[in-house]
Motif scaffolding. Structure first.
Motif, short mmCIF file in Angstrom:
data_model
loop_
_atom_site.label_atom_id
_atom_site.label_comp_id
_atom_site.label_asym_id
_atom_site.label_seq_id
_atom_site.Cartn_x
_atom_site.Cartn_y
_atom_site.Cartn_z
N VAL A 11 -1.13 11.96 22.30
CA VAL A 11 -2.26 12.75 21.84
C VAL A 11 -2.23 12.78 20.31
O VAL A 11 -1.26 13.25 19.71
CB VAL A 11 -2.20 14.19 22.40
CG1 VAL A 11 -3.38 15.00 21.91
CG2 VAL A 11 -2.14 14.15 23.91
N ARG B 165 -3.57 14.41 17.16
CA ARG B 165 -4.28 15.58 16.66
C ARG B 165 -4.71 15.31 15.22
O ARG B 165 -4.06 14.54 14.51
CB ARG B 165 -3.38 16.80 16.73
CG ARG B 165 -3.01 17.17 18.15
CD ARG B 165 -2.05 18.36 18.20
NE ARG B 165 -1.41 18.45 19.48
CZ ARG B 165 -0.20 17.98 19.75
NH1 ARG B 165 0.52 17.40 18.84
NH2 ARG B 165 0.31 18.10 20.96
N HIS C 139 4.36 14.32 20.72
CA HIS C 139 2.90 14.18 20.78
C HIS C 139 2.45 13.61 22.12
O HIS C 139 1.31 13.18 22.25
CB HIS C 139 2.43 13.26 19.64
CG HIS C 139 2.88 13.71 18.30
ND1 HIS C 139 2.27 14.73 17.61
CD2 HIS C 139 3.93 13.32 17.54
CE1 HIS C 139 2.90 14.93 16.47
NE2 HIS C 139 3.91 14.10 16.40
N TRP D 286 -4.55 8.79 23.76
CA TRP D 286 -5.71 9.56 24.18
C TRP D 286 -6.70 9.64 23.03
O TRP D 286 -6.35 10.03 21.92
CB TRP D 286 -5.26 10.97 24.58
CG TRP D 286 -6.37 11.83 25.05
CD1 TRP D 286 -7.04 12.79 24.34
CD2 TRP D 286 -6.97 11.83 26.35
NE1 TRP D 286 -8.00 13.36 25.11
CE2 TRP D 286 -7.98 12.80 26.34
CE3 TRP D 286 -6.75 11.09 27.50
CZ2 TRP D 286 -8.77 13.06 27.47
CZ3 TRP D 286 -7.52 11.35 28.61
CH2 TRP D 286 -8.52 12.33 28.59
N TYR E 188 -9.31 17.03 22.79
CA TYR E 188 -8.07 17.77 22.96
C TYR E 188 -8.31 19.20 22.49
O TYR E 188 -8.70 19.43 21.35
CB TYR E 188 -6.93 17.15 22.14
CG TYR E 188 -5.67 17.98 22.18
CD1 TYR E 188 -4.82 17.91 23.27
CD2 TYR E 188 -5.35 18.86 21.17
CE1 TYR E 188 -3.68 18.68 23.33
CE2 TYR E 188 -4.21 19.63 21.21
CZ TYR E 188 -3.38 19.55 22.29
OH TYR E 188 -2.26 20.31 22.36
N LEU F 121 -5.73 18.34 27.19
CA LEU F 121 -6.64 17.20 27.32
C LEU F 121 -7.80 17.56 28.21
O LEU F 121 -7.63 18.21 29.23
CB LEU F 121 -5.89 16.00 27.90
CG LEU F 121 -4.62 15.57 27.17
CD1 LEU F 121 -3.98 14.42 27.92
CD2 LEU F 121 -4.90 15.21 25.75
#
Length: 95
Positions: free
Chosen positions: A12, A14, A44, A72, A76, A82
């Motif tokens: 993920v 961010r 992560h 991904w 988020y 997710l």
């Protein structure tokens, strides 16, 4: 513990974390990078059922990195995590 036959790891990314994209690029590189990028990516990562990852890949919400690892690219939420049902607005990204 989740059986690997049913689950898959997802990175993920961010906002404000360029080092995560750098580690993903290192893993995609044709040159050996060792295990360090994977270790740095561990905080992560999330685990999703394989059928949800396959659905996200098909919908463009995730991209393959290396092996079974995917990144991904969908929405988020910091509280809920997710969310494949709420695609992220790609207009806010500068490529």
């Amino acid at each position: 513990m989740i059986d690997n036959a049913y689950a898959q790891s997802v990175v993920v990314v961010r906002p404000g974390r360029p080092e995560v994209e750098a580690d993903i690029a290192a893993l995609r590189s044709p040159y050996p990078c060792g295990p360090e990028p994977l270790r740095r990516l561990q905080p992560h990562m999330a685990t999703l059922p394989r059928h949800e990852v396959a659905r996200a890949l098909g919908a463009g919400l995730a991209e393959p990195v290396v092996g079974d690892l995917v990144v991904w690219r969908g929405f988020y939420d910091p509280v809920r995590g997710l969310d494949a049902d709420r695609p992220e607005d790609r207009g806010g990204f500068v490529l």
